[in-house]
Design a protein around this motif. Structure first.
Motif, PDB file in Angstrom:
ATOM      1  N   TYR A 177      -6.387  -5.820   7.197  1.00  0.00           N
ATOM      2  CA  TYR A 177      -6.020  -4.606   6.470  1.00  0.00           C
ATOM      3  C   TYR A 177      -5.380  -3.624   7.431  1.00  0.00           C
ATOM      4  N   VAL A 178      -4.589  -2.709   6.876  1.00  0.00           N
ATOM      5  CA  VAL A 178      -3.965  -1.648   7.665  1.00  0.00           C
ATOM      6  C   VAL A 178      -4.426  -0.306   7.120  1.00  0.00           C
ATOM      7  N   ASP A 179      -4.626   0.644   8.010  1.00  0.00           N
ATOM      8  CA  ASP A 179      -5.080   1.963   7.608  1.00  0.00           C
ATOM      9  C   ASP A 179      -4.678   2.956   8.701  1.00  0.00           C
ATOM     10  N   ASP A 180      -4.199   4.124   8.281  1.00  0.00           N
ATOM     11  CA  ASP A 180      -3.755   5.124   9.248  1.00  0.00           C
ATOM     12  C   ASP A 180      -4.902   5.790   9.984  1.00  0.00           C
ATOM     13  N   ASN A 181      -6.125   5.660   9.469  1.00  0.00           N
ATOM     14  CA  ASN A 181      -7.295   6.143  10.199  1.00  0.00           C
ATOM     15  C   ASN A 181      -7.518   5.228  11.393  1.00  0.00           C
ATOM     16  N   PRO A 182      -7.399   5.743  12.621  1.00  0.00           N
ATOM     17  CA  PRO A 182      -7.501   4.863  13.807  1.00  0.00           C
ATOM     18  C   PRO A 182      -8.839   4.149  13.919  1.00  0.00           C
ATOM     19  N   VAL A 183      -9.916   4.765  13.426  1.00  0.00           N
ATOM     20  CA  VAL A 183     -11.228   4.129  13.492  1.00  0.00           C
ATOM     21  C   VAL A 183     -11.272   2.912  12.571  1.00  0.00           C
ATOM     22  N   LYS A 184     -10.721   3.057  11.350  1.00  0.00           N
ATOM     23  CA  LYS A 184     -10.708   1.946  10.396  1.00  0.00           C
ATOM     24  C   LYS A 184      -9.662   0.906  10.768  1.00  0.00           C
ATOM     25  N   GLY A 185      -8.427   1.376  11.043  1.00  0.00           N
ATOM     26  CA  GLY A 185      -7.338   0.442  11.328  1.00  0.00           C
ATOM     27  C   GLY A 185      -7.551  -0.381  12.571  1.00  0.00           C
ATOM     28  N   GLY A 186      -8.311   0.152  13.514  1.00  0.00           N
ATOM     29  CA  GLY A 186      -8.546  -0.589  14.745  1.00  0.00           C
ATOM     30  C   GLY A 186      -9.862  -1.316  14.785  1.00  0.00           C
ATOM     31  N   GLY A 187     -10.626  -1.252  13.692  1.00  0.00           N
ATOM     32  CA  GLY A 187     -11.937  -1.908  13.672  1.00  0.00           C
ATOM     33  C   GLY A 187     -11.933  -3.171  12.844  1.00  0.00           C
ATOM     34  N   GLU A 188     -13.056  -3.435  12.215  1.00  0.00           N
ATOM     35  CA  GLU A 188     -13.160  -4.610  11.345  1.00  0.00           C
ATOM     36  C   GLU A 188     -14.266  -4.376  10.326  1.00  0.00           C
ATOM     37  N   ILE A 189     -14.123  -5.004   9.172  1.00  0.00           N
ATOM     38  CA  ILE A 189     -15.133  -4.967   8.122  1.00  0.00           C
ATOM     39  C   ILE A 189     -15.499  -6.411   7.821  1.00  0.00           C
ATOM     40  N   GLY A 190     -16.647  -6.827   8.313  1.00  0.00           N
ATOM     41  CA  GLY A 190     -17.020  -8.232   8.178  1.00  0.00           C
ATOM     42  C   GLY A 190     -16.033  -9.118   8.911  1.00  0.00           C
ATOM     43  N   ARG A 191     -15.561 -10.128   8.223  1.00  0.00           N
ATOM     44  CA  ARG A 191     -14.589 -11.048   8.828  1.00  0.00           C
ATOM     45  C   ARG A 191     -13.172 -10.497   8.787  1.00  0.00           C
ATOM     46  N   PHE A 192     -12.987  -9.357   8.127  1.00  0.00           N
ATOM     47  CA  PHE A 192     -11.646  -8.799   7.942  1.00  0.00           C
ATOM     48  C   PHE A 192     -11.321  -7.840   9.082  1.00  0.00           C
ATOM     49  N   LYS A 193     -10.257  -8.105   9.789  1.00  0.00           N
ATOM     50  CA  LYS A 193      -9.912  -7.311  10.964  1.00  0.00           C
ATOM     51  C   LYS A 193      -8.869  -6.252  10.628  1.00  0.00           C
ATOM     52  N   GLY A 194      -8.998  -5.126  11.315  1.00  0.00           N
ATOM     53  CA  GLY A 194      -8.011  -4.081  11.180  1.00  0.00           C
ATOM     54  C   GLY A 194      -6.741  -4.453  11.929  1.00  0.00           C
ATOM     55  N   LEU A 195      -5.591  -4.265  11.296  1.00  0.00           N
ATOM     56  CA  LEU A 195      -4.304  -4.633  11.902  1.00  0.00           C
ATOM     57  C   LEU A 195      -3.529  -3.392  12.340  1.00  0.00           C
ATOM     58  N   GLY A 196      -4.249  -2.249  12.440  1.00  0.00           N
ATOM     59  CA  GLY A 196      -3.606  -1.041  12.915  1.00  0.00           C
ATOM     60  C   GLY A 196      -3.163  -0.139  11.781  1.00  0.00           C
ATOM     61  N   PRO A 197      -2.271   0.817  12.071  1.00  0.00           N
ATOM     62  CA  PRO A 197      -1.793   1.746  11.040  1.00  0.00           C
ATOM     63  C   PRO A 197      -0.875   1.058  10.039  1.00  0.00           C
TER      64      PRO A 197
END
Length: 472
Positions: A177-197
């Protein structure tokens, strides 16, 4: 099937035509040759019904097309398909009966046409059941799965994630997933990784071989959404937008109409009183049956525990239940006495993420305890918790107070229903899943609860327990 209605639906239309004609043949044999229902006044050759073969071959697919039966199949249940089949076949059969009455009433058997209509509903429904079963099996093996990127990791984004985790039969694989929030976009939720902004979406589409993009941004991000849509169009990737009213956190949205005017009602994500009463009745009956049938094993397990290691037969631990209420959970002891005090010294061996503590080959387990864990027999005393109303047969895993202290705000929503002996997490991988995935599954259960869902989880629990998958 995908969203297109051309090549992807041709094989379904062709199969429907074959089954429609097969049904007419079977109705003819039943009516004229076997004569199971009643004698016929006039014997007619099969060729006399050539007009109806042609009519049904055209009318039924056309009616099904009008019912939307050849559109997107993802997310549709078998009952959805049956409803469309019944509507389409009923219309075609009524037209055929009218034709038979007008054309040659003394030759054509209207009862045969009625039997054919009933047979079409049965065969077409059966064919769809088999297709859905096969499709689900293939998707669970990664065949025919769409690779998806989610734009936005807020409440709505997590709702999409938990639906996909809970429903592998839908055929989606979230690559990130992508998200402009740096904490969310750079983290992960379960097996789903943040791909940045969100600006990284173009690179993510190319690098991850993305088939579809799901946008979960609020409409206040109107320009951002338009930019994402243009990016998807440039990369020839399908984009879907989750409607803005799903941004209402802690809510379920029901859509109805008032004389054609759409109405949206909001319901809190929690069990209604009626649902809790129904669930409680099922729990009491199930707990009594479980205690009666399990009684012979209680004595044998207790004896094995006492012979294997010193200490009590039962293990009691404080857990957090419905609405955060504390209660004492009962289990057969599977570890040596004093195991709780050893946990901190074993912290570096922890294989679980988040607040959970799990070790695959936990050195604190006794010989009998290892067998009880693998077979989940250590959970049998929790039927007493169910009978006392502290737990349910089906529900989220009851956490410890220490785990709850580490919860994020969205994790706490899993405490809004009674905890259970088994649940969607337990039958979807258990300890093989991450903590966030467990919570996603629990929240999906909360939002979609029904007696049927509880029944399906209960049925899936049996092979899960027998196989021991993810149990440690």
């Amino acid at each position: 099937m995908n969203g297109k209605r051309d090549k992807s639906s041709l094989w379904v239309i062709g199969l429907d035509i074959v089954l429609v004609n097969l049904t007419i043949v079977l109705a003819y044999v039943t009516r004229y040759r076997l004569r199971w229902l009643r004698d016929v006044a006039y014997d007619a050759p099969l060729s006399a019904y050539a007009l109806f073969f042609l009519f049904f071959s055209v009318a039924v697919p056309v009616m099904l097309w009008g019912e939307g039966a050849y559109r997107e199949w993802r997310g549709r249940t078998w009952l959805d398909h049956v409803y469309r089949v019944m509507n389409a076949v009923a219309k075609a059969t009524l037209l055929a009966l009218a034709m038979a009455f007008v054309l040659r009433p003394l030759v054509y058997s209207r009862l045969l046409l009625l039997e054919a209509g009933i047979g079409m509903v049965a065969l077409l429904s059966l064919a769809r059941a088999l297709a859905l079963w096969l499709q689900g099996r293939l998707r669970r093996r990664g065949i025919g799965v769409k690779r998806v990127v989610i734009v936005g990791a807020g409440e709505v984004g997590r709702r999409v994630m938990r639906t996909i985790v809970a429903r592998p039969d839908l055929g989606y694989q979230i690559v990130g997933y992508v998200d402009d929030n740096p904490v969310k976009g750079g983290g992960e939720i379960g097996r789903f990784k943040g791909l940045g902004p969100i600006d990284n979406l173009a690179c993510s589409i190319d690098n991850e071989a993305v088939d579809e993009v799901i946008i979960t941004l609020p409409w206040t991000y109107h320009r951002r959404i338009l930019g994402v849509l243009r990016e998807c169009e440039r990369h020839n990737v399908q984009a879907r937008i989750v409607p803005d009213f799903f941004q209402m956190s802690l809510s379920q949205v029901a859509v109805s109409d008032l004389g054609g005017v759409p109405l949206i009602s909001v319901q809190e994500i929690a069990f209604s009183r009626t649902a809790l009463v129904i669930k409680r009745i099922i729990d009491v009956v199930g707990a009594v049956v479980g205690l009666v049938l399990g009684a012979p094993f209680f004595g044998l397990i207790a004896l094995a525990i006492r012979l294997d290691s010193p200490g009590p037969v039962f293990y009691r631990q404080v857990r957090v239940g419905y609405k955060g209420k504390l209660f004492m959970v009962y289990k057969f002891r599977s570890m040596r006495v004093g195991a709780d005090q050893e946990q901190e010294s074993l912290r570096e061996l922890n294989e679980a993420d988040g607040p959970l503590f799990k070790i695959r080959n936990d050195p604190r387990l006794t010989r009998v305890g290892r067998f009880l864990r693998r077979t989940s027999l250590d959970e049998l005393p929790q039927f007493l918790n169910v009978l006392k109303g502290e737990m349910s047969l089906i529900g989220p895993r009851p956490p410890t107070p220490g785990e709850v202290e580490q919860y994020q705000a969205w994790h706490r929503k899993r405490l809004e229903v009674p905890p259970g002996m088994s649940g969607l997490w337990q039958v979807s991988g258990r300890s093989e899943l991450t903590f966030d995935e467990m919570v996603l599954l629990d929240l999906y259960y909360v939002e979609h609860w029904s007696p049927w869902l509880d029944f399906t989880i209960l049925v899936r629990t049996i092979p899960t327990v027998l196989s021991g998958n993810g149990a440690y």
